[in-house]
Scaffold this active site. Structure first.
Site, PDB file in Angstrom:
ATOM      1  N   TYR A  70      13.909  37.500 -74.750  1.00 19.66           N
ATOM      2  CA  TYR A  70      12.541  36.734 -74.272  1.00 19.66           C
ATOM      3  C   TYR A  70      12.367  36.003 -76.267  1.00 19.66           C
ATOM      4  O   TYR A  70      12.265  34.741 -76.508  1.00 19.66           O
ATOM      5  CB  TYR A  70      11.248  36.579 -74.288  1.00 19.66           C
ATOM      6  CG  TYR A  70      11.664  36.685 -72.359  1.00 19.66           C
ATOM      7  CD1 TYR A  70      11.562  35.272 -71.880  1.00 19.66           C
ATOM      8  CD2 TYR A  70      12.117  37.428 -71.678  1.00 19.66           C
ATOM      9  CE1 TYR A  70      11.267  34.830 -70.648  1.00 19.66           C
ATOM     10  CE2 TYR A  70      12.372  37.385 -70.365  1.00 19.66           C
ATOM     11  CZ  TYR A  70      12.033  36.511 -70.162  1.00 19.66           C
ATOM     12  OH  TYR A  70      11.637  35.691 -67.814  1.00 19.66           O
TER      13      TYR A  70
ATOM     14  N   ASN B 298       9.228  31.285 -73.090  1.00 17.05           N
ATOM     15  CA  ASN B 298       9.149  29.969 -71.829  1.00 17.05           C
ATOM     16  C   ASN B 298       8.001  28.747 -72.771  1.00 17.05           C
ATOM     17  O   ASN B 298       8.902  28.061 -72.388  1.00 17.05           O
ATOM     18  CB  ASN B 298       7.896  30.501 -70.663  1.00 17.05           C
ATOM     19  CG  ASN B 298       8.738  31.115 -70.296  1.00 17.05           C
ATOM     20  OD1 ASN B 298      10.168  31.395 -70.225  1.00 17.05           O
ATOM     21  ND2 ASN B 298       7.917  32.502 -69.585  1.00 17.05           N
TER      22      ASN B 298
ATOM     23  N   HIS C 147       5.551  37.996 -70.400  1.00 21.63           N
ATOM     24  CA  HIS C 147       5.258  39.040 -68.997  1.00 21.63           C
ATOM     25  C   HIS C 147       4.641  39.629 -69.435  1.00 21.63           C
ATOM     26  O   HIS C 147       4.402  40.759 -68.937  1.00 21.63           O
ATOM     27  CB  HIS C 147       6.768  39.677 -68.995  1.00 21.63           C
ATOM     28  CG  HIS C 147       7.558  38.549 -68.454  1.00 21.63           C
ATOM     29  ND1 HIS C 147       8.925  38.550 -67.952  1.00 21.63           N
ATOM     30  CD2 HIS C 147       7.594  36.815 -68.814  1.00 21.63           C
ATOM     31  CE1 HIS C 147       9.984  37.459 -67.476  1.00 21.63           C
ATOM     32  NE2 HIS C 147       8.584  36.569 -67.850  1.00 21.63           N
TER      33      HIS C 147
END
Length: 805
Positions: free
Chosen positions: A272, A213, A263
């Site tokens: 990811y 992210n 996460h």
């Protein structure tokens, strides 16, 4: 003939001959460093070095044009939507799940504009430089800005849509159509990006600003700086990458053992992790040679991770589902019936392309080695050839085609060996002709991840699921609609209670963790002993599970299996997806069983079984096993709320041990022989001296294979097993070699041992190497190793080499 669309051609089209594409004359007058970066980004997102008139590019470009024409025909700006099927106006922002869908539609609207912009800029689409298309894109940008994505709006639904998805697509369009945008338009769009992605989005390395992210957020900030000619924004993006690069010891990021977690609790190398690798490759390439080049020395950690973290989970073009989290439930979409089904191969191909791109900034030796790896993976993916991948972007396709056509690159074969990833409770094992992966869970790593209505029934994927693939067979085992059609209570390798679980049981985002510490193993790099203390999800189930990974076999033991759920408990030996036809012959102790569906039988005293075209199974001493052929219906919507409702049917052959209802101290033992013929399986079963099970209890589990010089023991508690005595819980694996040496591999899976004493009653002449964790070693008629504090080793294997007496 159309000339190849080369790097120079792209740069010229973006910075020198913009008039030819109807973009105006602004670019030719803009020669500052930001113009160079815009041109470079165009190249990165449009691709380079390929002939648009040649396959596979010509048909892909034609398809892009057809898609764009369809989108153009259906675009209908209205309050609350740009396309009628993508309503983003949220009538009830307080309803989280619905708001996610509405914000996602806003995101997708920008993605469609990006598709239109690429059709406008790319050659061979039939819409290249079309002024009507350009004007429609501009209309769409203004509509989305005025109606939803502007500096006066409060976001709703999924934060990702506002901070990553939409701004990335918007900024790509701004680069592609830069010379067609007025100063006022650019100012409006950039103000919206600044509003939703302020500098504070990367002020703290926490929350939703970590790992992949964070890389995505840095991409937004970097492109906002490039489009808006803001040196400060580009510098911020570069500097904000630095927290992503170092190794971590908890939470999100790369670990020294090769693990990648997102996460906080989810192994995510294949999803990811793919985003992180691809994003870093793009940003490294974009900023290279500029005033904002990424020079942080920790970038070498990312380069090292290509072979240390990603390659172990890539096999003949696919990326293993064991590290793809909830992405395994993303198959066919309900909103896009033309979408190609996603699978492990289609998730793997972008990683291959990212490795090629990242190699451009690595050392010459690394780049050459990686290109050899990629060429091998690409050539061996017979199930889903990457160059035919309908989902892979053109730039990625061009990178893989470039490697494939490079005659100076020699394809690298799949390696052999074992890798343990204690920081994410995973293991991989590779042998000639096959590979396997193991998924477990502990107090740091979740049973499974659900969220956004995805992966609703992945409950037991961390309960010891044992995946395996063949090199020229069974590469589609988990690709061909496995997840929507498999019985989620009978995943291969797992021990589970048949207690009915609700969709998304345990909570979103990997919230549910088993209260266990002993999960991990020890390896010498070729073989391994691995164990899992299993506690069931929302269940009273408890079990001790062990796997001993050997040259052609995985020995699987289970003991201490108990449960008081009032339901049956099963260990699934195998659950092979035999596709729509299910034609594989099944043989038990020399008898071919019926091929009809449905069919079931209790195999009493079975010594071996074989599935034609797949492999063999041996049950030491005989076992009662249930066999089942069934045709199973399922749809992606059953495991993913956004999935297609189309009913799929696949045929399965399942072998499982029924431990009965509420077992007290049940056990099992079996051998998996991937790729073995029926004759070899039968021969292994007949060779009763090949394997000795030293222990299979709630306290210890261990085996020895004399012909391999192998001994492996999982000490759940201290004690004596065979010639080994351990003072405390630990994992031990020994390989005695023909040259008179032995390797002793020891680990503390619990990460709790402040001291440990291990005695091997075997004559030892000397210790030739030992890690610092060994504080003393006594040799002679026996070897006694004393270890100091192992709590800081993070479950890593401590290897000791000795000369045998």
């Amino acid at each position: 003939m159309t000339t190849p669309w080369s790097r120079r051609g792209f740069l010229t089209a973006s910075a020198g001959t913009a008039v030819a594409l109807g973009l105006g004359t602004r670019a030719s007058a803009d020669s500052d460093e930001f113009a160079t970066l815009r041109a470079k980004w165009r190249t990165l997102i449009l691709g380079e070095g390929f002939d648009p008139a040649a396959e596979p590019f010509a048909s892909r470009l034609a398809d892009l044009g057809a898609t764009a024409r369809g989108l153009l025909a259906t675009m209908a700006p209205a309050t609350g939507s740009l396309w009628p099927d993508l309503v983003y106006a949220d009538p009830d922002p307080d309803t989280d799940q619905e708001s996610y869908g509405y914000s996602g539609n806003m995101n997708t609207s920008y993605t469609r504009l990006n598709t239109l912009a690429q059709a406008y800029c790319r050659p061979g689409t039939g819409l290249t430089g079309d002024t009507g298309l350009r004007d429609a894109i501009l209309t769409g940008l203004d509509h989305l800005h005025d109606d939803v994505y502007n500096a006066g709006r409060t976001r709703y639904g999924n934060w990702y849509s506002w901070q990553i998805g939409a701004p990335q697509a918007l900024l790509d369009v701004c680069v592609l159509l830069y010379d067609a945008l007025s100063a006022a338009q650019l100012a409006n769009y950039l103000a919206a990006v600044d509003h939703f992605v302020p500098d504070s989005a990367v002020a703290s390395y926490s929350g939703t600003s970590t790992g992949a992210n964070r890389v995505d957020l840095c991409r937004v900030l970097a492109l906002r700086g490039v489009v808006g000619a803001s040196a400060a924004k580009v510098a911020l993006a570069r500097d904000a990458l630095s927290p992503v690069l170092p190794y971590v010891t908890s939470g999100d990021g790369l670990y020294t053992d090769g693990s990648f977690v997102q996460h906080t609790t989810v192994p995510y190398t294949g999803s990811y992790g793919s985003v992180l690798l691809g994003g870093l490759g793009l940003l490294f390439a974009l900023l290279a040679g500029s005033s904002w080049a990424v020079t942080d020395p920790n970038r070498q950690i990312v380069f090292d991770a290509v072979e240390h973290a990603w390659a172990p989970f890539l096999y003949n073009g696919l990326v293993m589902d064991a590290v793809s989290g909830r992405a395994i439930s993303r198959g066919l979409s309900a909103s896009d019936p033309k979408q190609v089904q996603q699978d492990d191969h289609l998730r793997g191909h972008p990683i291959l392309a990212s490795i090629v791109l990242l190699g451009q900034g690595a050392s010459a030796a690394e780049n050459a080695r990686w290109r050899g790896l990629v060429k091998g993976w690409t050539q061996r993916d017979y199930y889903s050839p990457p160059l035919n991948d309908p989902v892979l972007g053109l730039p990625q396709l061009a990178r893989l085609k470039g490697v494939q056509d490079d005659t100076s690159v020699t394809a690298v074969a799949e390696p052999t060996g074992h890798r343990l990833f204690p920081s994410m409770a995973r293991a991989t094992h590779r042998r000639p002709g096959w590979a396997a992966a193991l998924s477990m869970a502990d107090r740091r790593i979740t049973y499974y991840e659900t969220g956004n209505g995805e992966n609703l029934r992945g409950w037991h994927t961390g309960s010891g699921m044992l995946y395996w693939w063949g090199d020229t067979f069974a590469n589609g085992q988990y690709s061909d609609a496995f997840w929507p059609t498999v019985d989620p209570y009978r995943l291969p390798g797992t021990t589970v209670s048949r207690k009915v679980l609700a969709d998304a049981a345990g909570g979103d985002w990997g919230a549910s963790l088993p209260d266990v510490n002993w999960v991990g193993g020890a390896t010498d790099g070729e073989r391994a002993a691995v164990g899992q203390y299993l506690k069931g999800l929302q269940s009273t189930l408890m079990a001790k599970k062990s796997w001993f990974f050997l040259d052609d076999t995985v020995v699987c033991l289970g003991a201490g299996i108990k449960c008081t759920d009032g339901t049956a408990v099963e260990t699934t030996v195998e659950n092979r997806n035999l596709g729509p036809t299910g034609g594989a012959p099944f043989t038990v102790d020399g008898t071919v069983k019926p091929a009809a569906y449905p069919w079931s039988e209790t195999l009493t005293g079975a010594k071996w079984a074989h599935i034609g075209g797949h492999g063999g199974y041996v049950f030491p001493g005989g076992a009662t096993v249930r066999a089942l052929r069934e045709a199973r219906d399922g749809s992606w919507s059953t495991i993913n709320k956004g999935g297609s409702t189309t009913v799929l049917n696949r045929k399965y052959l399942t072998l499982y041990v029924d431990h009965g209802t509420d077992p007290v101290n049940a056990s099992y033992a079996y051998l998996l022989l991937p790729g073995a013929t029926a004759a070899r399986t039968q021969a292994r079963a007949a060779d009763t001296g090949w394997l000795t099970v030293l222990a299979n209890t709630d306290s210890q589990q261990g085996v020895t294979v004399p012909s391999l010089g192998f001994t492996g023991v999982n000490f759940w508690f201290g004690g004596t097993v065979g010639t080994l005595t351990a003072s405390d819980p630990c994992c031990v694996m020994i390989t005695e070699k023909a040259d008179g040496t032995a390797v002793i591999a020891v680990s503390d899976p619990m990460r709790m041992r402040t001291s440990l004493t291990l005695t091997w009653r075997r004559a030892i002449a000397s210790v030739t190497s030992a890690p610092a964790s060994v504080t003393s070693a006594a040799t002679g008629s026996a070897l006694t190793l004393t270890f100091g504090d192992l709590t800081a080793t993070a479950g890593a294997t401590q290897r000791i080499t000795v000369t045998l007496g």
